[in-house]
Design a protein around this motif. Structure first.
Motif, short mmCIF file in Angstrom:
data_model
loop_
_atom_site.label_atom_id
_atom_site.label_comp_id
_atom_site.label_asym_id
_atom_site.label_seq_id
_atom_site.Cartn_x
_atom_site.Cartn_y
_atom_site.Cartn_z
N TYR A 24 57.52 39.60 54.03
CA TYR A 24 57.27 38.48 53.13
C TYR A 24 56.31 37.50 53.77
O TYR A 24 55.97 37.61 54.94
N VAL A 25 55.90 36.51 52.98
CA VAL A 25 55.01 35.45 53.45
C VAL A 25 55.76 34.13 53.31
O VAL A 25 56.33 33.85 52.25
N LEU A 26 55.77 33.33 54.36
CA LEU A 26 56.37 31.99 54.31
C LEU A 26 55.31 31.04 53.75
O LEU A 26 54.30 30.77 54.39
N VAL A 27 55.54 30.58 52.54
CA VAL A 27 54.56 29.74 51.84
C VAL A 27 54.75 28.27 52.20
O VAL A 27 53.78 27.55 52.43
N ASP A 28 55.98 27.83 52.27
CA ASP A 28 56.26 26.41 52.51
C ASP A 28 57.59 26.27 53.23
O ASP A 28 58.50 27.09 53.02
N LEU A 29 57.71 25.25 54.07
CA LEU A 29 58.95 24.96 54.78
C LEU A 29 59.06 23.46 54.93
O LEU A 29 58.14 22.80 55.44
N LYS A 30 60.16 22.92 54.44
CA LYS A 30 60.42 21.48 54.56
C LYS A 30 61.80 21.30 55.17
O LYS A 30 62.76 21.94 54.74
N ILE A 31 61.89 20.43 56.16
CA ILE A 31 63.16 20.11 56.79
C ILE A 31 63.36 18.61 56.64
O ILE A 31 62.58 17.81 57.15
N ILE A 32 64.43 18.25 55.90
CA ILE A 32 64.65 16.85 55.55
C ILE A 32 66.03 16.41 56.06
O ILE A 32 67.06 16.79 55.48
N PRO A 33 66.06 15.63 57.15
CA PRO A 33 67.35 15.11 57.62
C PRO A 33 67.93 14.13 56.60
O PRO A 33 67.21 13.28 56.07
N GLN A 34 69.23 14.28 56.33
CA GLN A 34 69.92 13.35 55.45
C GLN A 34 71.07 12.73 56.24
O GLN A 34 71.22 13.01 57.42
N LYS A 35 71.91 11.93 55.61
CA LYS A 35 72.97 11.23 56.34
C LYS A 35 73.88 12.16 57.12
O LYS A 35 74.10 11.98 58.31
N SER A 46 55.82 37.65 48.27
CA SER A 46 55.60 39.01 48.72
C SER A 46 54.20 39.11 49.33
O SER A 46 53.29 38.39 48.94
N LYS A 47 54.04 40.02 50.28
CA LYS A 47 52.70 40.27 50.83
C LYS A 47 51.80 40.90 49.78
O LYS A 47 50.59 40.77 49.83
N ASP A 48 52.40 41.58 48.80
CA ASP A 48 51.67 42.24 47.72
C ASP A 48 51.55 41.27 46.54
O ASP A 48 52.56 40.89 45.95
N PRO A 49 50.33 40.85 46.16
CA PRO A 49 50.17 39.89 45.07
C PRO A 49 50.76 40.36 43.74
O PRO A 49 51.12 39.55 42.90
N ALA A 50 50.87 41.67 43.55
CA ALA A 50 51.39 42.19 42.28
C ALA A 50 52.92 42.24 42.26
O ALA A 50 53.52 42.37 41.20
N ALA A 51 53.56 42.12 43.42
CA ALA A 51 55.03 42.22 43.49
C ALA A 51 55.68 40.87 43.19
O ALA A 51 55.08 39.82 43.36
N THR A 52 56.90 40.95 42.71
CA THR A 52 57.67 39.74 42.44
C THR A 52 58.79 39.62 43.47
O THR A 52 59.18 40.60 44.10
N ILE A 53 59.32 38.42 43.60
CA ILE A 53 60.42 38.14 44.52
C ILE A 53 61.67 37.96 43.67
O ILE A 53 61.67 37.20 42.71
N GLY A 54 62.73 38.65 44.06
CA GLY A 54 63.99 38.54 43.34
C GLY A 54 65.07 37.87 44.17
O GLY A 54 64.84 37.48 45.32
N PHE A 100 47.72 33.73 49.27
CA PHE A 100 47.74 34.36 47.94
C PHE A 100 46.45 35.09 47.61
O PHE A 100 46.11 35.28 46.44
N GLU A 101 45.72 35.53 48.62
CA GLU A 101 44.49 36.28 48.38
C GLU A 101 44.81 37.49 47.49
O GLU A 101 45.79 38.18 47.69
N GLY A 102 43.98 37.71 46.48
CA GLY A 102 44.21 38.79 45.53
C GLY A 102 44.99 38.36 44.30
O GLY A 102 45.18 39.14 43.38
N THR A 103 45.44 37.11 44.28
CA THR A 103 46.22 36.58 43.17
C THR A 103 45.31 35.86 42.18
O THR A 103 44.38 35.16 42.58
N GLU A 104 45.59 36.02 40.90
CA GLU A 104 44.82 35.32 39.87
C GLU A 104 45.33 33.89 39.75
O GLU A 104 46.54 33.65 39.63
N ILE A 105 44.40 32.94 39.79
CA ILE A 105 44.75 31.53 39.67
C ILE A 105 43.76 30.84 38.75
O ILE A 105 42.74 31.41 38.34
#
Length: 152
Positions: A24-35, A46-54, A100-105
């Motif tokens: 897989y590809v890590l697109v975003d990561l946020k770490i938010i400390p709370q109380k 997915s590494k494959d632009p045509a594949a979906t993530i379930g 997302f190279e290969g992805t339609e945007i």
């Protein structure tokens, strides 16, 4: 649109190789400390632009990534939400274009005040190149107001 190197995101470079090794590809990561806890938000694709993530994909990565982050943070009072980008995702960081190279945007070009569509052919720290109808056009990030996936 702003380009923020993904490796400057706290703990991204620690987690990205693990996610990549799972296919897989890590697109975003946020770490938010709370109380009383730490909220972690991660987005994988997915590494494959045509594949979906379930749900199974998200669960698999969640089980591997959460212990890694708990060890890195030195705490186990964490809550993690792991999702796919989804078809309605706005691209928030110009660095994501490379993922997302290969992805339609479609992008909103400030110069023409209209949408431009195409497949991501290449990107760097300054611009993204879209291919459409056999032609390629490069857009500088400073000229992009918004970018979204094309709905399938």
């Amino acid at each position: 649109m702003e380009y923020i190197d993904l490796n400057t995101i706290p703990h991204y470079s620690d987690c990205e190789p693990l996610v990549r090794s799972m296919g897989y590809v890590l697109v975003d990561l946020k770490i938010i400390p709370q109380k009383t806890t730490v909220k972690i938000s991660a987005v994988i694709a997915s590494k494959d632009p045509a594949a979906t993530i379930g749900v199974e994909d998200c669960s698999k990565v969640h089980r591997a990534l959460l212990p890694r982050l708990e060890a890195l943070l030195g705490r186990d009072d964490t809550y993690m939400e792991l999702t796919s980008p989804g078809t309605d995702r706005n691209i928030k960081n110009a660095a994501e274009f490379a993922l997302f190279e290969g992805t339609e945007i479609r992008i909103w070009d400030k110069n023409i005040s209209d949408w431009a569509e195409g497949t991501i052919a290449a990107s760097d720290k300054d611009s993204v190149t879209l291919k459409s109808g056999g032609e390629s056009k490069t857009y500088k990030y400073e000229d992009i107001a918004k970018a979204k996936f094309l709905r399938s």
